[in-house]
Design a protein around this motif. Structure first.
Motif, short mmCIF file in Angstrom:
data_model
loop_
_atom_site.label_atom_id
_atom_site.label_comp_id
_atom_site.label_asym_id
_atom_site.label_seq_id
_atom_site.Cartn_x
_atom_site.Cartn_y
_atom_site.Cartn_z
N ASP A 1 38.07 48.87 40.99
CA ASP A 1 39.87 49.75 41.81
C ASP A 1 39.50 50.68 42.93
OD1 ASP A 1 41.62 49.44 40.22
OD2 ASP A 1 41.06 50.67 38.48
N SER A 2 37.99 50.56 43.86
CA SER A 2 37.82 50.83 44.33
C SER A 2 37.77 49.64 45.82
CB SER A 2 36.82 51.83 44.65
OG SER A 2 35.01 51.74 44.47
N ILE A 3 37.87 48.13 45.19
CA ILE A 3 37.48 47.75 46.50
C ILE A 3 38.99 46.92 46.69
CG2 ILE A 3 34.65 47.07 46.07
CD1 ILE A 3 35.37 44.69 44.33
N ILE A 4 38.74 46.15 47.12
CA ILE A 4 40.18 45.19 47.17
C ILE A 4 39.16 43.48 47.61
CG2 ILE A 4 41.93 44.23 48.71
CD1 ILE A 4 42.14 47.13 50.46
N VAL A 5 40.20 42.43 45.88
CA VAL A 5 39.90 41.28 46.44
C VAL A 5 40.24 40.61 46.65
CG1 VAL A 5 39.24 40.19 43.82
CG2 VAL A 5 38.42 42.21 43.58
N GLY A 6 39.80 39.61 47.34
CA GLY A 6 41.56 38.67 47.21
C GLY A 6 40.58 37.72 48.04
N THR A 7 41.01 36.86 48.96
CA THR A 7 40.15 35.19 49.88
C THR A 7 40.72 35.72 51.55
OG1 THR A 7 43.50 35.03 49.80
CG2 THR A 7 41.45 34.36 47.95
N GLY A 8 40.96 36.82 52.03
CA GLY A 8 40.67 36.93 53.77
C GLY A 8 39.98 37.71 53.64
N ARG A 9 39.69 37.40 55.51
CA ARG A 9 38.75 37.53 55.81
C ARG A 9 37.86 39.51 55.14
NH1 ARG A 9 37.63 37.94 60.65
NH2 ARG A 9 35.66 37.61 60.52
N ASP A 10 38.66 40.11 55.54
CA ASP A 10 38.37 41.07 55.36
C ASP A 10 37.65 41.74 53.37
OD1 ASP A 10 38.03 41.53 57.50
OD2 ASP A 10 39.83 42.48 58.32
N ASP A 11 38.88 40.98 52.72
CA ASP A 11 38.68 40.97 51.03
C ASP A 11 37.18 40.68 50.63
OD1 ASP A 11 41.23 41.90 51.61
OD2 ASP A 11 41.90 39.27 50.93
N SER A 12 37.51 41.27 49.85
CA SER A 12 35.81 41.48 48.67
C SER A 12 36.07 40.54 47.67
CB SER A 12 35.15 42.55 48.25
OG SER A 12 35.27 43.42 48.93
N ARG A 13 35.06 40.17 47.12
CA ARG A 13 34.54 38.94 46.08
C ARG A 13 34.17 39.29 44.99
NH1 ARG A 13 33.04 33.12 47.52
NH2 ARG A 13 31.23 34.24 48.75
N VAL A 14 34.28 39.31 43.55
CA VAL A 14 33.93 39.85 42.43
C VAL A 14 32.90 38.65 41.49
CG1 VAL A 14 33.59 41.30 40.91
CG2 VAL A 14 34.60 41.93 42.65
N GLY A 15 32.05 38.37 41.41
CA GLY A 15 31.26 37.81 40.00
C GLY A 15 30.08 38.44 38.57
N LEU A 16 30.19 38.34 37.57
CA LEU A 16 29.89 38.94 36.56
C LEU A 16 28.81 38.47 35.87
CD1 LEU A 16 30.29 42.06 34.63
CD2 LEU A 16 31.28 39.79 33.00
N ILE A 17 27.14 39.27 35.72
CA ILE A 17 26.52 37.85 34.88
C ILE A 17 26.35 39.66 33.90
CG2 ILE A 17 23.92 37.59 35.11
CD1 ILE A 17 24.21 37.45 38.64
N SER A 18 25.49 38.46 32.71
CA SER A 18 25.85 39.54 31.69
C SER A 18 24.03 39.01 31.10
CB SER A 18 27.05 38.59 30.45
OG SER A 18 26.60 37.75 29.81
N PHE A 19 23.70 39.78 30.24
CA PHE A 19 22.26 39.69 30.09
C PHE A 19 21.53 40.64 28.20
CE2 PHE A 19 21.87 43.52 32.16
CZ PHE A 19 20.55 43.92 32.06
#
Length: 429
Positions: free
Chosen positions: A269-287
């Motif tokens: 919630d503390s970031i902005i996910v999106g596809t724009g140049r100023d947006d962030s992207r998120v991935g998940l790794i589990s172990f």
């Protein structure tokens, strides 16, 4: 006499104009992008309920007409559309590549029959997976979107729950449209990629009200559904972020694992996910004994979609081979991170135990520190019993002391406030 003839001519012109089909279409025609070049190349799979609860062929036609309108923006020489209908059984009525022009597709879909029967939704989802898997090798890099329209709960919800897990693992982006007061909202949310991919409508006549929202997912110029804050209130520093989550045996239960996942969802919630140049992207790794990429940086493009995917992650058991997760993170950053120097690279690990192979972990930590990846580390449960992290290991994994957090109990994760300093929002007046 001339006045009478002139009046008659004017009246005739008015009649022609009022009856003109062009005029009627222009009044009712939904928004279209200025050109089909404004639309992404996509593979669309529509899954349409044809059960008895629809009550009539006329109501089923409303579903078919909605599909015909939505796909009218696509370039059929590049994008593909498939249609599945279901009740007691499911039928693949229109296959990918079967129709290569819009007019031939629209003519075909409007002839599909209403069948009636029960609502065996899982059979339609299984058929969608089969259609997707039979063509995915030839469509690398092209987004597949599934759209299900249903007016009731599934007749066999347990089988549906099992097959939906496979859908999300296969990275099909799902929209779920529920019509009427007999839909199962929980089922719709389970089917959809995220909460912003669920639409609840009073009746089939309301389908037209969400056409632009659905088209906006793959065409510019229409309002794509999103839960991101308005751009005039928030601005963002772009980042590519991998969350690494421990699901080893020491967590003891899915309930405890969910506390980790809820903590991560709150940080998103503390970031902005999106596809724009100023947006962030998120991935998940589990172990645990092994590590896996649960989803990559490009899998989900809204905050709600990412959070929903995180919260669906399942607890396993096993040892704490932390270094295997670090290995995946390094590979992903090398291969999929954006090259824009403005984009921060962030790794964020939540663990409840010591690494099973600390010497190998140290080697991977040294590799991470030789890159521009900023690491955060959260350790849990040194005193409460559900896990026993190593403080020295935690400090070693983090980029700096202020990026280290630890709690005595998983419930205390709610008290941690982690500032990634990516999103800045002004007060809404």
């Amino acid at each position: 006499m001339m006045n009478s003839a002139f009046s008659a001519q004017i009246s005739w012109i008015l009649v022609v104009l009022l009856l003109s089909p062009v005029l009627v279409i222009s009044q009712d025609q939904p928004f279209l992008p200025r050109s089909r070049d404004e639309c992404e190349v996509v593979d669309l799979i529509f899954i349409l309920d044809r059960s008895w609860s629809l009550r009539s062929p006329e109501n089923f036609q409303k579903e078919l007409s909605f599909v015909a309108d939505v796909v009218s923006v696509l370039d059929f020489s590049k994008s593909r559309v498939s249609v599945i209908t279901f009740s007691d059984d499911a039928d693949l009525n229109i296959q990918f590549n079967e129709y290569r022009t819009l007019s031939s597709f629209q003519n075909a879909i409007r002839t599909l029959p209403w069948v009636g029967g029960n609502t065996y939704t899982h059979k339609a989802i299984e058929m969608m997976l089969s259609e997707y898997n039979s063509h995915i090798q030839t469509r690398a890099g092209i987004t597949t979107i599934g759209v299900i329209i249903t007016d009731g709960g599934s007749t066999d919800p347990y089988k549906l729950e099992d097959v939906v897990k496979v859908v999300h693992n296969d990275r099909i982006e799902m929209y779920a449209i529920g019509v009427g007061d007999e839909v199962n909202r929980q089922e719709l949310e389970m089917l959809a990629t995220g909460y912003d991919h669920v639409f609840l409508l009073n009746d089939l006549n309301s389908l037209s009200t969400i056409q632009d929202k659905l088209v906006g997912r793959f065409c510019r110029g229409t309002p794509a559904p999103t839960q991101a804050p308005p751009s005039d209130l928030c601005e963002s520093d772009p980042a590519d972020i991998f969350f690494i989550v421990d699901k080893s045996s020491s967590l003891q239960s899915q309930e405890n694992f969910n506390k980790e996942l809820t903590f991560i969802a709150r940080i998103i919630d503390s970031i902005i996910v999106g596809t724009g140049r100023d947006d962030s992207r998120v991935g998940l790794i589990s172990f645990s004994t092994n590590a896996s990429l649960s989803f990559g940086l490009s899998a989900y493009t809204t905050n709600d979609a990412v959070k929903s995917a995180v919260l669906r992650e399942k607890f396993t058991t096993g040892d704490t081979y932390t270094h295997k997760a670090f290995n995946i993170m390094l590979e992903q950053f090398r291969n999929t991170a954006r090259r824009d120097p403005r984009v921060k690279k962030i790794g964020f690990i939540v663990t409840d135990g010591q690494s099973t192979d600390p010497n190998t972990l140290k080697q991977y930590i040294e590799q991470v520190k030789s890159t521009d990846i900023e690491m955060y580390a959260v350790g849990c449960c040194e005193k409460s019993g559900a896990g026993d992290f190593d403080s020295e290991e935690l400090n070693m994994m983090a980029s700096k002391p202020s990026n280290v957090f630890h709690v005595d109990d998983l419930d205390d994760l709610r008290t941690i406030s982690v500032e990634l300093n990516l999103k800045r929002c002004r007060d809404q007046k």
